[in-house]
Design a protein around this motif. Structure first.
Motif, mmCIF file in Angstrom:
data_model
loop_
_atom_site.group_PDB
_atom_site.id
_atom_site.type_symbol
_atom_site.label_atom_id
_atom_site.label_comp_id
_atom_site.label_asym_id
_atom_site.label_seq_id
_atom_site.Cartn_x
_atom_site.Cartn_y
_atom_site.Cartn_z
ATOM 1 N N GLN A 118 14.450 20.434 -27.907
ATOM 2 C CA GLN A 118 15.323 19.322 -27.537
ATOM 3 C C GLN A 118 16.582 19.874 -26.872
ATOM 4 O O GLN A 118 17.400 20.507 -27.526
ATOM 5 N N TYR A 119 16.708 19.639 -25.582
ATOM 6 C CA TYR A 119 17.872 20.092 -24.828
ATOM 7 C C TYR A 119 18.704 18.880 -24.420
ATOM 8 O O TYR A 119 18.170 17.809 -24.140
ATOM 9 N N VAL A 120 20.018 19.057 -24.400
ATOM 10 C CA VAL A 120 20.922 17.997 -23.949
ATOM 11 C C VAL A 120 21.925 18.602 -22.975
ATOM 12 O O VAL A 120 22.261 19.782 -23.070
ATOM 13 N N ASN A 121 22.381 17.777 -22.035
ATOM 14 C CA ASN A 121 23.443 18.245 -21.163
ATOM 15 C C ASN A 121 24.792 17.856 -21.764
ATOM 16 O O ASN A 121 24.852 17.182 -22.786
ATOM 17 N N ALA A 122 25.857 18.266 -21.141
ATOM 18 C CA ALA A 122 27.189 18.067 -21.700
ATOM 19 C C ALA A 122 27.557 16.591 -21.838
ATOM 20 O O ALA A 122 28.373 16.226 -22.682
ATOM 21 N N ASP A 123 26.942 15.723 -21.041
ATOM 22 C CA ASP A 123 27.266 14.297 -21.101
ATOM 23 C C ASP A 123 26.511 13.557 -22.200
ATOM 24 O O ASP A 123 26.881 12.440 -22.553
ATOM 25 N N VAL B 282 29.773 21.964 -22.196
ATOM 26 C CA VAL B 282 28.495 22.676 -22.023
ATOM 27 C C VAL B 282 27.422 21.966 -22.834
ATOM 28 O O VAL B 282 27.691 21.307 -23.835
ATOM 29 N N GLY B 283 26.192 22.082 -22.373
ATOM 30 C CA GLY B 283 25.041 21.555 -23.097
ATOM 31 C C GLY B 283 24.203 22.694 -23.608
ATOM 32 O O GLY B 283 24.540 23.862 -23.469
ATOM 33 N N GLY B 284 23.083 22.353 -24.233
ATOM 34 C CA GLY B 284 22.192 23.393 -24.740
ATOM 35 C C GLY B 284 21.114 22.796 -25.609
ATOM 36 O O GLY B 284 20.846 21.597 -25.572
ATOM 37 N N GLU B 285 20.495 23.645 -26.418
ATOM 38 C CA GLU B 285 19.421 23.223 -27.315
ATOM 39 C C GLU B 285 20.020 22.770 -28.640
ATOM 40 O O GLU B 285 20.803 23.488 -29.259
ATOM 41 N N VAL B 286 19.677 21.575 -29.088
ATOM 42 C CA VAL B 286 20.175 21.042 -30.357
ATOM 43 C C VAL B 286 19.324 21.636 -31.473
ATOM 44 O O VAL B 286 18.129 21.353 -31.590
ATOM 45 N N LEU B 287 19.936 22.477 -32.301
ATOM 46 C CA LEU B 287 19.210 23.130 -33.384
ATOM 47 C C LEU B 287 19.010 22.199 -34.570
ATOM 48 O O LEU B 287 17.902 22.021 -35.063
ATOM 49 N N CYS B 288 20.123 21.611 -35.057
ATOM 50 C CA CYS B 288 20.021 20.791 -36.276
ATOM 51 C C CYS B 288 21.230 19.864 -36.404
ATOM 52 O O CYS B 288 22.243 20.047 -35.719
ATOM 53 N N HIS B 289 21.087 18.905 -37.299
ATOM 54 C CA HIS B 289 22.185 18.005 -37.690
ATOM 55 C C HIS B 289 22.505 18.280 -39.148
ATOM 56 O O HIS B 289 21.581 18.426 -39.966
ATOM 57 N N ILE B 290 23.773 18.303 -39.483
ATOM 58 C CA ILE B 290 24.204 18.534 -40.862
ATOM 59 C C ILE B 290 25.267 17.494 -41.189
ATOM 60 O O ILE B 290 26.205 17.288 -40.429
ATOM 61 N N TRP B 291 25.113 16.849 -42.325
ATOM 62 C CA TRP B 291 26.112 15.879 -42.777
ATOM 63 C C TRP B 291 26.280 15.947 -44.263
ATOM 64 O O TRP B 291 25.556 16.555 -44.971
#
Length: 132
Positions: A87-92, A123-132
């Motif tokens: 899962q990759y995302v750009n900066a926007d 900057v964007g990149g690969e989303v590794l994980c979500h932590i809450w």
């Protein structure tokens, strides 16, 4: 033990230690796991991070953080990008976890950063994980 997804293993060990109420958890060390642990320490999800043992069998000893009523600071962990589906995302399009109450860890060209740091650096990149 050789795993196909060491980040998922890292998150699962933390999740299991929190569920069992352990004070510390030991995880096989790597540069990526150490960088993720330092971010969790800086963001207030961990109390301490230590590297124990000699190479090549080093381990990270993470001291988990609990509140005054022994409730864990970490309430949830979710692996987003995985080896079968990156899962990759750009900066926007950087994700917001629980409207800013949690963090997303991304791997970018400038290393592993949180979603807030990626927004500031644009900057964007690969989303590794979500932590809450």
């Amino acid at each position: 033990m050789n795993t196909s997804d060491p980040i998922a293993d890292y998150l699962t060990r933390i999740r299991n230690a929190v569920a069992a109420g352990h004070e510390t958890v030991e995880i096989p060390a790597s540069k990526m796991k150490a960088a993720m642990s330092q971010i969790l320490l800086r963001e207030g999800y961990l109390r301490d991070v230590q590297t124990v043992g000699d190479a090549p069998k080093q381990k990270l000893r993470l001291t988990l953080k609990y509140g005054p009523d022994q409730e864990s600071v970490i309430t949830g962990l979710k692996r987003v990008s995985r080896p079968g589906l990156r899962q990759y995302v750009n900066a926007d399009n950087l994700p917001r976890v629980l409207n800013g109450l949690g963090i997303a860890l991304l791997t970018t060209s400038s290393g592993i950063v949180t979603d807030g740091e990626a927004r500031k650096s644009h900057v964007g990149g690969e989303v590794l994980c979500h932590i809450w």
